[in-house]
Design a protein around this motif. Structure first.
Motif, PDB file in Angstrom:
ATOM      1  N   LEU A 288       0.823  -1.212   0.000  1.00  0.00           N
ATOM      2  CA  LEU A 288       0.000   0.000   0.000  1.00  0.00           C
ATOM      3  C   LEU A 288       0.858   1.263   0.000  1.00  0.00           C
ATOM      4  O   LEU A 288       0.375   2.352  -0.279  1.00  0.00           O
ATOM      5  N   LYS A 289       2.139   1.125   0.305  1.00  0.00           N
ATOM      6  CA  LYS A 289       3.053   2.291   0.228  1.00  0.00           C
ATOM      7  C   LYS A 289       3.634   2.414  -1.183  1.00  0.00           C
ATOM      8  O   LYS A 289       4.398   3.320  -1.467  1.00  0.00           O
ATOM      9  N   ASP A 290       3.347   1.454  -2.017  1.00  0.00           N
ATOM     10  CA  ASP A 290       3.748   1.421  -3.428  1.00  0.00           C
ATOM     11  C   ASP A 290       5.244   1.659  -3.685  1.00  0.00           C
ATOM     12  O   ASP A 290       5.603   2.472  -4.566  1.00  0.00           O
ATOM     13  N   PRO A 291       6.123   0.950  -3.000  1.00  0.00           N
ATOM     14  CA  PRO A 291       7.555   1.162  -3.267  1.00  0.00           C
ATOM     15  C   PRO A 291       7.933   0.799  -4.704  1.00  0.00           C
ATOM     16  O   PRO A 291       8.818   1.434  -5.289  1.00  0.00           O
ATOM     17  N   VAL A 292       7.240  -0.206  -5.267  1.00  0.00           N
ATOM     18  CA  VAL A 292       7.547  -0.585  -6.647  1.00  0.00           C
ATOM     19  C   VAL A 292       7.157   0.570  -7.587  1.00  0.00           C
ATOM     20  O   VAL A 292       7.891   0.923  -8.517  1.00  0.00           O
ATOM     21  N   GLY A 293       6.023   1.190  -7.321  1.00  0.00           N
ATOM     22  CA  GLY A 293       5.591   2.348  -8.127  1.00  0.00           C
ATOM     23  C   GLY A 293       6.590   3.496  -8.018  1.00  0.00           C
ATOM     24  O   GLY A 293       6.813   4.227  -8.993  1.00  0.00           O
ATOM     25  N   VAL A 294       7.200   3.658  -6.855  1.00  0.00           N
ATOM     26  CA  VAL A 294       8.195   4.731  -6.683  1.00  0.00           C
ATOM     27  C   VAL A 294       9.403   4.460  -7.584  1.00  0.00           C
ATOM     28  O   VAL A 294       9.921   5.375  -8.236  1.00  0.00           O
ATOM     29  N   ILE A 295       9.822   3.200  -7.650  1.00  0.00           N
ATOM     30  CA  ILE A 295      10.973   2.874  -8.506  1.00  0.00           C
ATOM     31  C   ILE A 295      10.608   3.124  -9.973  1.00  0.00           C
ATOM     32  O   ILE A 295      11.402   3.672 -10.750  1.00  0.00           O
ATOM     33  N   GLN A 296       9.375   2.762 -10.340  1.00  0.00           N
ATOM     34  CA  GLN A 296       8.948   2.989 -11.730  1.00  0.00           C
ATOM     35  C   GLN A 296       8.944   4.488 -12.052  1.00  0.00           C
ATOM     36  O   GLN A 296       9.383   4.909 -13.132  1.00  0.00           O
ATOM     37  N   ALA A 297       8.475   5.299 -11.104  1.00  0.00           N
ATOM     38  CA  ALA A 297       8.454   6.756 -11.326  1.00  0.00           C
ATOM     39  C   ALA A 297       9.879   7.288 -11.454  1.00  0.00           C
ATOM     40  O   ALA A 297      10.180   8.112 -12.332  1.00  0.00           O
ATOM     41  N   TYR A 298      10.755   6.810 -10.591  1.00  0.00           N
ATOM     42  CA  TYR A 298      12.172   7.222 -10.640  1.00  0.00           C
ATOM     43  C   TYR A 298      12.769   6.882 -12.008  1.00  0.00           C
ATOM     44  O   TYR A 298      13.452   7.692 -12.634  1.00  0.00           O
ATOM     45  N   LYS A 299      12.459   5.670 -12.493  1.00  0.00           N
ATOM     46  CA  LYS A 299      13.044   5.254 -13.780  1.00  0.00           C
ATOM     47  C   LYS A 299      12.572   6.169 -14.917  1.00  0.00           C
ATOM     48  O   LYS A 299      13.349   6.528 -15.795  1.00  0.00           O
ATOM     49  N   LEU A 300      11.279   6.545 -14.872  1.00  0.00           N
ATOM     50  CA  LEU A 300      10.769   7.454 -15.907  1.00  0.00           C
ATOM     51  C   LEU A 300      11.431   8.826 -15.804  1.00  0.00           C
ATOM     52  O   LEU A 300      11.862   9.402 -16.805  1.00  0.00           O
ATOM     53  N   ALA A 301      11.524   9.346 -14.579  1.00  0.00           N
ATOM     54  CA  ALA A 301      12.093  10.686 -14.393  1.00  0.00           C
ATOM     55  C   ALA A 301      13.563  10.697 -14.780  1.00  0.00           C
ATOM     56  O   ALA A 301      14.076  11.680 -15.328  1.00  0.00           O
ATOM     57  N   LYS A 302      14.227   9.614 -14.510  1.00  0.00           N
ATOM     58  CA  LYS A 302      15.675   9.520 -14.721  1.00  0.00           C
ATOM     59  C   LYS A 302      16.057   9.667 -16.195  1.00  0.00           C
ATOM     60  O   LYS A 302      17.199   9.997 -16.519  1.00  0.00           O
ATOM     61  N   LYS A 303      15.090   9.464 -17.077  1.00  0.00           N
ATOM     62  CA  LYS A 303      15.382   9.673 -18.503  1.00  0.00           C
ATOM     63  C   LYS A 303      15.653  11.155 -18.776  1.00  0.00           C
ATOM     64  O   LYS A 303      16.194  11.508 -19.799  1.00  0.00           O
ATOM     65  N   TYR A 304      15.177  12.026 -17.858  1.00  0.00           N
ATOM     66  CA  TYR A 304      15.283  13.469 -18.090  1.00  0.00           C
ATOM     67  C   TYR A 304      16.187  14.184 -17.090  1.00  0.00           C
ATOM     68  O   TYR A 304      16.732  15.237 -17.397  1.00  0.00           O
ATOM     69  N   VAL A 305      16.232  13.669 -15.850  1.00  0.00           N
ATOM     70  CA  VAL A 305      17.018  14.359 -14.811  1.00  0.00           C
ATOM     71  C   VAL A 305      17.852  13.334 -14.046  1.00  0.00           C
ATOM     72  O   VAL A 305      17.404  12.217 -13.795  1.00  0.00           O
ATOM     73  N   ASP A 306      19.035  13.767 -13.650  1.00  0.00           N
ATOM     74  CA  ASP A 306      19.891  12.869 -12.873  1.00  0.00           C
ATOM     75  C   ASP A 306      19.389  12.844 -11.424  1.00  0.00           C
ATOM     76  O   ASP A 306      19.042  13.885 -10.856  1.00  0.00           O
ATOM     77  N   CYS A 307      19.315  11.682 -10.834  1.00  0.00           N
ATOM     78  CA  CYS A 307      18.959  11.587  -9.419  1.00  0.00           C
ATOM     79  C   CYS A 307      19.248  10.183  -8.901  1.00  0.00           C
ATOM     80  O   CYS A 307      19.467   9.261  -9.681  1.00  0.00           O
ATOM     81  N   GLN A 308      19.280  10.087  -7.560  1.00  0.00           N
ATOM     82  CA  GLN A 308      19.388   8.773  -6.919  1.00  0.00           C
ATOM     83  C   GLN A 308      18.090   8.549  -6.145  1.00  0.00           C
ATOM     84  O   GLN A 308      17.482   9.502  -5.678  1.00  0.00           O
ATOM     85  N   LEU A 309      17.735   7.296  -5.992  1.00  0.00           N
ATOM     86  CA  LEU A 309      16.529   6.970  -5.222  1.00  0.00           C
ATOM     87  C   LEU A 309      16.914   6.155  -3.996  1.00  0.00           C
ATOM     88  O   LEU A 309      17.603   5.144  -4.111  1.00  0.00           O
ATOM     89  N   VAL A 310      16.465   6.619  -2.831  1.00  0.00           N
ATOM     90  CA  VAL A 310      16.672   5.854  -1.600  1.00  0.00           C
ATOM     91  C   VAL A 310      15.314   5.330  -1.144  1.00  0.00           C
ATOM     92  O   VAL A 310      14.369   6.110  -0.975  1.00  0.00           O
TER      93      VAL A 310
END
Ligand code: UDP
Length: 466
Positions: free
Chosen positions: A287-309
């Motif tokens: 219900l905290k959707d950690p998998v969805g967070v990784i998916q969002a990070y992967k999409l954003a990462k195509k445009y901006v550099d970042c790390q996900l914790v």
């Protein structure tokens, strides 16, 4: 809100990232994710250091220590309200001593109540794995998830509640029972003189009908109920109160930290602070959707550099953590910029440091009671991106104190937008801090409890003006 913060800013646009099809996460997608039993193989990831033994507990703050935050008049008012309750006794019961928001709140609330001489005892119900499987099923079902309760399931619930009821003594003036797990302890009501309060921390706006119909007759025996948002209340024959959950600004989790300590924690966990850091702190729960967070990070990462914790740990009343952690590891694959931390329960200082080191804090829940992790981030002036569910919109006012999202793509879009508009992002953080200070601090919560206790015990009669 300070006047200087009221300047006009460009609104964060609300279309998704270019090239990504806009789709809202549908109930069936959520349901599929919540019910699929798959336990994917766990991949090896970079090692990190955690402290293996709990540090000695820090002495709890005294009420006067909060004067620098909320002002002396507020402290005096709390003491004034508490004076009528001196010597009264309260028992609070929940289902876990560590992990999760309720344990977090009780750990901080009880020492202050003791200082005010409202003798407050905290007890935790016990049960076998079968009990916690059932209560986790109830939890998901009450949040609207699919569930197929049987007579055996209800019997397990009742059997453990009965065992705990026989084991505990009920001699206090007030009993506060937190959440559904121990709700059937109310069966002891007829044998004592005390007042009974049911404190519900979860979103009951769309509960599973059978589970709610099973619990409701217990809840209606309480003298009062408390919910975290007006939207969570049900039609009940007993009074309902609104209490926001709260954080302690002086706790290990929230107090100010030396920059050198924040840096040390980042070094220990392999986080590079010269690049943006996006963080979600949560139990590993679907219900905290950690998998969805990784998916969002992967999409954003195509445009901006970042790390996900992604940092989390377990709660003793949550049996699903290991499976969800494996799913998370699998989704992260071998991306070295995704840092997954399974932290022990004594990691408050580390979590504090991780939140402070973050450029953006995410809480992309699909269902949420209130989301103390959001409050913690707002208090630390962080830019927050959070799911528009449960109690989160009470905290995150869209484009004022953070941004609300409804999908993986929306989350990715906001990561990209906020990382490329740092002034607007910083302004959200400043407003978020003011909002949390005004509404979600432990001291306001203490005051509310005291007033409710007075009311329940018939102590706050109107003053006669002569
Ligand atoms: N938390 C923690 N360790 C973890 C994950 C979460 O100490 O590994 C804390 C978090 O900082 C917050 C609380 O647990 O204080 C979670 O509360 P929230 O209301 O966000 O969610 P819940 O777990 O109660 O659903």
């Amino acid at each position: 809100m300070p006047e200087k913060d009221k300047k006009v800013t460009p609104p964060a646009p609300s279309e998704p990232i270019r090239g990504v099809k806009a789709s809202v996460e549908t109930d069936s997608m959520i349901e599929r994710r919540n019910t699929e039993p798959a336990t994917p193989p766990v991949r090896e990831r970079r090692k990190y250091k955690v402290s293996e033994t709990p540090p000695p507990p820090a002495p709890p703050p005294k009420l006067n220590d909060y004067a620098s935050i909320i002002g002396q008049p507020e402290i005096d008012e709390i003491r004034y309200i508490a004076r009528l309750l001196r010597g009264k006794t309260v028992k609070m019961v929940n289902s876990t001593a560590v992990g999760g928001g309720v344990a977090e709140i009780l750990n901080r609330l009880i020492p202050l109540m003791q200082e005010l001489e409202v003798q407050t005892k905290w007890e935790v119900i016990t049960g076998g794995n079968d009990f916690f499987e059932v209560t986790k099923g109830f939890h998901n079902a009450l949040h609207g998830g699919d569930y197929h309760p049987t007579k055996e399931i209800f019997d397990i619930f009742l059997m453990y509640n009965e065992q705990n009821r026989q084991r505990m003594e009920f001699v206090e003036d007030i009993f506060v029972i937190h959440d559904p797990q121990p709700a059937a302890l109310i069966r002891s009501k007829e044998r004592n003189r005390g007042k009974w309060i049911w404190r519900c921390h979860i979103d009951l706006s769309n509960p599973h009908r059978e589970v709610w119909n099973f619990l409701k007759p217990f809840i209606e025996q309480y003298d009062a109920t408390i919910f975290s948002s007006p939207a969570f209340t049900r039609q009940l024959s007993v009074p309902q109160y609104l209490f926001y959950p709260s954080i302690d600004p002086l706790s290990e989790k929230n107090k100010d930290l030396d920059e050198s300590y924040v840096q040390k924690v980042c070094d220990d966990f392999g986080i590079d602070r010269s690049r943006p850091v996006i963080t979600q702190i949560s139990r590993f729960d679907r219900l905290k959707d950690p998998v969805g967070v990784i998916q969002a990070y992967k999409l954003a990462k195509k445009y901006v550099d970042c790390q996900l914790v992604l940092a989390g740990g377990g709660a003793s009343d949550d049996p699903e953590g290991a499976v969800v952690l494996a799913e998370v590891m699998n989704e992260a694959g071998d991306d070295p910029d995704v840092i997954i931390l399974n932290l022990p329960p004594w990691s408050a200082l580390e979590i504090n440091a991780l939140q402070r080191a973050s450029t953006i804090v995410i809480q992309k829940s699909l269902k949420e009671g209130f989301g103390l992790t959001v409050t913690e981030a707002l208090w630390k002036r962080k830019t927050v991106i959070a799911g528009a569910v449960g109690g989160i919109p009470t905290q995150v006012i869209h484009k004022l104190t953070g941004v609300l999202v409804h999908s993986v793509e929306g989350c990715a879009y906001q990561i990209r937008y906020l990382l490329t508009h740092p002034d607007f992002a910083a302004q959200l953080g400043r407003h978020g801090h003011e909002h949390s200070k005004e509404n979600f601090l432990l001291t306001s919560n203490v005051k509310r409890w005291l007033i409710l206790y007075q009311q329940m015990l018939g102590l706050n009669k109107p003053v006669k003006v002569t």
